[in-house]
Write a protein that holds these residues in place. Structure first.
Motif, PDB file in Angstrom:
ATOM      1  N   ALA A   1       2.731  18.868  -5.267  1.00 20.77           N
ATOM      2  CA  ALA A   1       2.743  20.145  -4.552  1.00 20.77           C
ATOM      3  C   ALA A   1       2.317  21.312  -5.440  1.00 20.77           C
ATOM      4  N   GLY A   2       2.608  21.228  -6.735  1.00 18.03           N
ATOM      5  CA  GLY A   2       2.192  22.282  -7.643  1.00 18.03           C
ATOM      6  C   GLY A   2       0.684  22.279  -7.844  1.00 18.03           C
ATOM      7  N   LYS A   3       0.131  23.453  -8.013  1.00 15.11           N
ATOM      8  CA  LYS A   3      -1.314  23.568  -8.224  1.00 15.11           C
ATOM      9  C   LYS A   3      -1.656  23.288  -9.682  1.00 15.11           C
ATOM     10  N   LEU A   4      -2.890  22.856  -9.911  1.00 15.18           N
ATOM     11  CA  LEU A   4      -3.344  22.594 -11.270  1.00 15.18           C
ATOM     12  C   LEU A   4      -3.247  23.860 -12.117  1.00 15.18           C
ATOM     13  N   SER A   5      -3.502  25.006 -11.508  1.00 13.61           N
ATOM     14  CA  SER A   5      -3.398  26.275 -12.236  1.00 13.61           C
ATOM     15  C   SER A   5      -1.963  26.554 -12.674  1.00 13.61           C
ATOM     16  N   ASP A   6      -0.984  26.064 -11.890  1.00  8.33           N
ATOM     17  CA  ASP A   6       0.420  26.229 -12.283  1.00  8.33           C
ATOM     18  C   ASP A   6       0.706  25.482 -13.581  1.00  8.33           C
ATOM     19  N   PHE A   7       0.154  24.284 -13.695  1.00  4.80           N
ATOM     20  CA  PHE A   7       0.350  23.507 -14.920  1.00  4.80           C
ATOM     21  C   PHE A   7      -0.330  24.188 -16.107  1.00  4.80           C
ATOM     22  N   ALA A   8      -1.504  24.761 -15.873  1.00  8.70           N
ATOM     23  CA  ALA A   8      -2.219  25.444 -16.953  1.00  8.70           C
ATOM     24  C   ALA A   8      -1.415  26.634 -17.467  1.00  8.70           C
ATOM     25  N   LYS A   9      -0.758  27.348 -16.553  1.00  9.74           N
ATOM     26  CA  LYS A   9       0.047  28.509 -16.956  1.00  9.74           C
ATOM     27  C   LYS A   9       1.241  28.110 -17.811  1.00  9.74           C
ATOM     28  N   GLU A  10       1.721  26.893 -17.638  1.00 10.40           N
ATOM     29  CA  GLU A  10       2.906  26.435 -18.374  1.00 10.40           C
ATOM     30  C   GLU A  10       2.543  25.636 -19.621  1.00 10.40           C
TER      31      GLU A  10
ATOM     32  N   ILE B   1      -7.146   6.038  -9.048  1.00  2.64           N
ATOM     33  CA  ILE B   1      -6.012   6.531  -8.256  1.00  2.64           C
ATOM     34  C   ILE B   1      -6.094   8.054  -8.252  1.00  2.64           C
ATOM     35  N   PRO B   2      -6.418   8.661  -7.131  1.00  2.00           N
ATOM     36  CA  PRO B   2      -6.634  10.113  -7.112  1.00  2.00           C
ATOM     37  C   PRO B   2      -5.328  10.890  -7.267  1.00  2.00           C
ATOM     38  N   MET B   3      -5.396  11.990  -8.024  1.00  2.00           N
ATOM     39  CA  MET B   3      -4.282  12.915  -8.211  1.00  2.00           C
ATOM     40  C   MET B   3      -4.627  14.204  -7.483  1.00  2.00           C
ATOM     41  N   HIS B   4      -3.888  14.503  -6.410  1.00  2.00           N
ATOM     42  CA  HIS B   4      -4.171  15.672  -5.576  1.00  2.00           C
ATOM     43  C   HIS B   4      -3.175  16.784  -5.906  1.00  2.00           C
ATOM     44  N   TYR B   5      -3.659  17.889  -6.450  1.00  2.00           N
ATOM     45  CA  TYR B   5      -2.792  19.021  -6.769  1.00  2.00           C
ATOM     46  C   TYR B   5      -2.782  20.021  -5.613  1.00  2.00           C
ATOM     47  N   GLY B   6      -1.634  20.703  -5.451  1.00  2.00           N
ATOM     48  CA  GLY B   6      -1.525  21.694  -4.384  1.00  2.00           C
ATOM     49  C   GLY B   6      -1.506  21.091  -3.005  1.00  2.00           C
ATOM     50  N   GLN B   7      -1.107  19.811  -2.903  1.00  2.00           N
ATOM     51  CA  GLN B   7      -1.041  19.129  -1.614  1.00  2.00           C
ATOM     52  C   GLN B   7       0.299  18.407  -1.482  1.00  2.00           C
ATOM     53  N   GLY B   8       0.703  18.147  -0.253  1.00  2.00           N
ATOM     54  CA  GLY B   8       1.981  17.482  -0.049  1.00  2.00           C
ATOM     55  C   GLY B   8       2.111  16.867   1.323  1.00  2.00           C
TER      56      GLY B   8
ATOM     57  N   ARG C   1       0.870  -1.179   0.000  1.00  2.00           N
ATOM     58  CA  ARG C   1       0.000   0.000   0.000  1.00  2.00           C
ATOM     59  C   ARG C   1       0.907   1.230   0.000  1.00  2.00           C
ATOM     60  N   MET C   2       0.835   2.032  -1.082  1.00  2.00           N
ATOM     61  CA  MET C   2       1.780   3.126  -1.235  1.00  2.00           C
ATOM     62  C   MET C   2       1.078   4.402  -1.683  1.00  2.00           C
ATOM     63  N   ALA C   3       1.731   5.527  -1.424  1.00  2.00           N
ATOM     64  CA  ALA C   3       1.348   6.817  -1.995  1.00  2.00           C
ATOM     65  C   ALA C   3       2.603   7.437  -2.595  1.00  2.00           C
ATOM     66  N   VAL C   4       2.400   8.359  -3.520  1.00  2.00           N
ATOM     67  CA  VAL C   4       3.507   9.047  -4.191  1.00  2.00           C
ATOM     68  C   VAL C   4       3.345  10.533  -3.927  1.00  2.00           C
ATOM     69  N   VAL C   5       4.428  11.208  -3.489  1.00  2.00           N
ATOM     70  CA  VAL C   5       4.327  12.599  -3.083  1.00  2.00           C
ATOM     71  C   VAL C   5       5.556  13.367  -3.558  1.00  2.00           C
TER      72      VAL C   5
ATOM     73  N   GLY D   1       7.747  23.288 -10.183  1.00  2.00           N
ATOM     74  CA  GLY D   1       8.318  22.569  -9.049  1.00  2.00           C
ATOM     75  C   GLY D   1       9.379  23.323  -8.286  1.00  2.00           C
ATOM     76  N   ARG D   2       9.475  24.632  -8.512  1.00  2.00           N
ATOM     77  CA  ARG D   2      10.456  25.435  -7.772  1.00  2.00           C
ATOM     78  C   ARG D   2      10.239  25.252  -6.268  1.00  2.00           C
ATOM     79  N   ARG D   3      11.311  24.888  -5.570  1.00  2.00           N
ATOM     80  CA  ARG D   3      11.181  24.621  -4.133  1.00  2.00           C
ATOM     81  C   ARG D   3      10.798  25.904  -3.388  1.00  2.00           C
TER      82      ARG D   3
END
Length: 464
Positions: A183-192, A218-225, A153-157, A368-370
């Motif tokens: 960690a990146g928001k869905l809106s961040d991906f849209a901007k790029e 398998i849920p994909m959670h944006y803006g979460q970490g 049972r795993m998650a990816v973060v 993905g800028r830290r």
């Protein structure tokens, strides 16, 4: 400069093997050194035993693994492979000190291509040192080298394009993937979107992975970490939260999952220890860390040393292939094997592709800028440097006492003095000190010679 001396290439991954093949096509011999038992690097090495099948890996990846081996096979007359061989550092002028098993020797070169790749960036958080917390590269290595399931049972973060890829591979390998936390928001991906369309095929492959995750619930959670993990002897629960724009966990948004393994990935750092020992000029890159200065032909500040692939900036397989070939073309021209006209004709296509790859990659780098919020995930007793067992509180103390550079931090706390020479803790220390001082001019942890231990038997017998 006509010469029959082989070009020495450090690294048998995509960049190193691409350089060797391009040199071979020009009739130039090369010697390729790699610490692994097979070519291909961490990405395309494949299983150590040929009998193992990899049904959980997509057909394109399996084809790339096969292609890199076929290219070597087609040009092996001009390529000498020395696998299971470690480069310990420079040995005087135009010479490397290398170790194969228990034997240590020197290897001379006229031209050297460094293609040592990268290593994963560690982002410490409360509980990150517990068994069951793995970096994405380690997860992939287990899956690719022999279909070893890291957990049930795993998650990816984390952040970046590897997250959905690894999640798909884990699911196909039979793992119950509970969720992916980007960690990146869905809106961040849209901007790029414009940047990502520089490599439309890769963008479509990414969309295919997301569709696969959706189809398999398998849920994909944006803006979460990640916030922390907990357990007794092993991890049994991971705690997540929504992030602010600066990636601070938002109070009251936490969720928890019961699991036995967590895959964590916050990008990669250029593997630059060898280039530092050569005292090449370097720049500070906020994404890749310290990286060597090179010109458009991958030529470093020492004109007979070239740097290619992820060791000079994280661009992935396509970028590594192009940079390796450009370095080889430059050497072929310098040796007067190829004319400038022929070299420029071949290089034109490579430069065009490299430009698109860099623009594509820059989109993910911006997403993905830290952010500074990652520095808040540690408790005072959280271990930062595993080799020397240094907690965050020790770093807090010396920063409070006025430490102004990474060398002083190292001397006062012993971070970076262990066997890994700072590969694990350096990123946090650089980010933390840079944040506290509001400056990037804080120095860097310098590698020691030799890069790997020399066996006592070699010291007793003397260098051959």
């Amino acid at each position: 400069m006509q010469s029959s001396t082989p070009v020495i290439i450090v690294g048998a991954g995509t960049a190193g093997m691409s350089a060797a093949v391009e040199l071979a096509q020009a009739g130039i011999y090369s010697i390729v050194l790699d610490e692994a038992p097979k070519i291909g690097g961490a990405v395309f090495r494949g299983p150590y035993r040929e009998a193992i099948e990899l049904p959980h890996l997509d057909s394109k990846l399996r084809k790339k693994i096969s292609n890199i081996r076929q290219q070597y096979h087609d040009h092996q007359t001009f390529i000498e492979l020395r696998l299971n061989t470690r480069v310990l550092g420079p040995a005087g002028q135009h010479s490397l000190l290398i170790r194969h098993k228990e034997d240590v020797s020197e290897l001379s070169y006229e031209q050297l291509i460094i293609a040592t790749g990268c290593h994963e960036r560690s982002v410490p958080f409360d509980g990150w040192q517990m068994p069951g917390v793995m970096l994405l590269g380690g997860v992939q290595l287990q899956l690719k080298s022999g279909l070893v399931r890291p957990g049930q049972r795993m998650a990816v973060v984390g952040t970046g394009p590897l997250l959905p890829l690894v999640a798909c591979q884990l699911h196909k390998a039979g793992v119950n993937v509970l969720g992916v936390y980007e960690a990146g928001k869905l809106s961040d991906f849209a901007k790029e979107g414009r940047a990502l369309l520089n490599r439309p095929v890769l963008a479509l492959e990414g969309m295919g992975m997301l569709s696969y995750l959706t189809a398999n619930s398998i849920p994909m959670h944006y803006g979460q970490g990640i916030v922390s993990v907990s357990g007794d002897e092993n991890i049994n629960k991971a705690h997540f939260a929504k992030y602010t724009d600066d990636w601070y966990p938002i109070d009251g948004t936490g969720t928890s999952l019961e699991l036995d393994c967590l895959a964590v990935g916050y990008g990669f750092v250029s593997r630059n220890q060898l280039s530092q020992l050569f005292q090449l000029e370097h720049d500070i890159c906020p994404t890749s860390g310290l990286k060597p200065q090179v010109n458009v032909w991958q030529q470093s500040s020492q004109d007979n040393i070239y740097i290619a692939g992820d060791s000079v900036g994280i661009l992935g397989g396509e970028g590594a292939m192009v940079e390796g070939r450009l370095a080889a073309l430059s050497i072929a021209q310098n040796r007067k094997i190829l004319t400038p006209e022929i070299v420029n004709k071949h290089a034109g296509t490579y430069f065009t592709l490299l430009h698109k790859v860099k623009r594509f990659r820059a989109g993910f780098d911006r997403i993905g800028r830290r952010r500074e919020g990652l520095l808040s995930l540690l408790k005072p007793n959280t271990i930062v440097c595993r080799c020397e067992n240094v907690p965050r509180s020790a770093i807090d103390d010396v920063i409070g006492q006025g430490v102004k550079d990474i060398t002083s931090l190292k001397m006062r706390t012993r971070v970076g003095m262990g066997d890994c020479q700072g590969k694990t803790c350096n990123s946090y220390c650089q980010d933390r000190l840079g944040y506290e001082l509001k400056s990037t001019d804080i120095g860097h942890i310098k590698p020691r010679f030799p890069l790997d231990p020399i066996p006592f038997s070699a010291l007793f017998d003397g260098v051959q």
